[in-house]
Design an enzyme around this catalytic site. Sequence first.
Site, PDB file in Angstrom:
ATOM      1  N   HIS A 156       0.966  -1.341   0.036  1.00 29.99           N
ATOM      2  CA  HIS A 156       0.001   0.035  -0.023  1.00 29.99           C
ATOM      3  C   HIS A 156       0.890   1.474   0.124  1.00 29.99           C
ATOM      4  O   HIS A 156       1.866   1.129   0.610  1.00 29.99           O
ATOM      5  CB  HIS A 156      -0.830  -0.128   1.257  1.00 29.99           C
ATOM      6  N   ASP A 180       2.849  -4.699   8.107  1.00 30.91           N
ATOM      7  CA  ASP A 180       1.757  -3.866   7.712  1.00 30.91           C
ATOM      8  C   ASP A 180       0.654  -5.045   8.066  1.00 30.91           C
ATOM      9  O   ASP A 180       0.245  -5.693   7.144  1.00 30.91           O
ATOM     10  CB  ASP A 180       1.675  -3.197   6.373  1.00 30.91           C
ATOM     11  N   GLN A 217      -4.660  -5.540   6.916  1.00 29.26           N
ATOM     12  CA  GLN A 217      -5.661  -6.387   6.358  1.00 29.26           C
ATOM     13  C   GLN A 217      -5.428  -7.698   7.023  1.00 29.26           C
ATOM     14  O   GLN A 217      -6.153  -8.592   6.584  1.00 29.26           O
ATOM     15  CB  GLN A 217      -5.337  -6.501   4.666  1.00 29.26           C
ATOM     16  N   LYS A 221     -10.825  -0.841  10.247  1.00 29.14           N
ATOM     17  CA  LYS A 221     -11.107  -2.008   9.369  1.00 29.14           C
ATOM     18  C   LYS A 221     -11.338  -3.089  10.117  1.00 29.14           C
ATOM     19  O   LYS A 221     -11.723  -4.326   9.621  1.00 29.14           O
ATOM     20  CB  LYS A 221      -9.773  -2.400   8.639  1.00 29.14           C
ATOM     21  N   CYS A 271      -4.741   2.389  -3.611  1.00 34.65           N
ATOM     22  CA  CYS A 271      -3.307   2.996  -3.063  1.00 34.65           C
ATOM     23  C   CYS A 271      -2.431   1.932  -3.335  1.00 34.65           C
ATOM     24  O   CYS A 271      -1.449   1.915  -2.369  1.00 34.65           O
ATOM     25  CB  CYS A 271      -3.589   3.237  -1.451  1.00 34.65           C
TER      26      CYS A 271
END
Length: 409
Positions: free
Chosen positions: A122, A199, A202, A225, A366
Amino acid sequence: MYDTPALREQFPILQTTVQGKPLIYLDSAATSQKPREVIESMNRYYYESNANVHRGIHTLSERATQAYEGVRKKVVRFINASSVREIIYTRNTTEGINLLANTWGRATLTSKDAVLITGMEHHSNIVPWQILQQQLGFELRHVPVTDGGELDLDALPRLLDSKVKLFSFVHVSNVLGTINPVEMLVRQAHEVGALVHIDGAQSVPHMPVDVQALGCDFLSFSSHKMCGPTGFGIFWGRRELLQEMPPFFGGGDMISVVSLEQGSTWAELPHKFEAGTPSIAEAIGLGAAIDFLSELGMDNVRQHEIELTTYAMEALSEVPGIRFLGPLDPHKKGGVATFTLEGVHPHDIAATLDEQGIAIRAGHHCAQPLHERFGIPASARASFYLYNEPSEVDALVVGLRKAQALYAL
Ligand code: PMP
């Protein structure tokens, strides 16, 4: 497993209509919907406990501080951290990565070093490193992505050498859905002396994530999220590393002593990294979201998404001219189906679906370098979460056929 129709009733927005049609929300990778308990926990705070934290010696302030600080313990349990001192409150994943770049990165990196990222990041795990690179002159490398949408692990030995001081990569790609082999990548990075940042934007919302089992050094993720409010996130780091890192923002709350003559000293962890009045209601909202997810069980959330993604990949494969990005096997990816449709621009797909009450995302998500890698400017993404059902996938397929009839013929 849980009962999805009953669960949906806890999400007020899922009972509403869009363009006169019942809402079908397939954009949870952008942001998830919120259960009533999360919304009400924040309202309750404003109705009953609103006060600034850490400051006042009065009942409301103590109540607010307890609720706000108590969330750190929930986060510790949720990701299996070692201590509340390792849990830094941020605004989102993006801020976590900028914190790492501007504290650890700025204090450590020189023109002799390299930072390794991947071709499926991202923008939030690309741009902070590029900004810093312009200032410090280190080398920024990336692991290429295969045609199948996985990391090209054959390229790793030549990229991961002793120049690399940090390997920062996405756990689950927001475009491809690819679940990267974190433990193996961590082991290889540590062998050359590099630290690892994950990261988790997700992954943390969708599957069990245990930082100690993964072996990583830093992790960033966003509350919005994972059924929580916007404007809040977590940056986790191993305590001994955080201890050595200089602060990020300066201001109130992050100091021990401030003197005009002698300068300032910093507060203990985690407050060293948290300047100014924080997002108190949002922290409390994340706490309620963690309770909600923990009650469901993250294994169940993951299982639900595997089942739904299996159904979706099969159903979507029937649509003529569809081309998927990323792994096809639902066990190898998160709950996303990202695709292009021959003859229909992704924005036209999204607009046609919107007329039917179906929300998906169209664009580069993104992740422009990743789209460049696949030679396309944009894609369409349907993303699933714990509240989605097979009937919504059926509606998506009908909607795609409609878009095709409108645009591709
Ligand atoms: N990384 C990934 C993989 C993401 O999907 C996102 C959000 N789309 C981010 C980072 C950035 O998250 P935020 O906008 O909440 O900072």
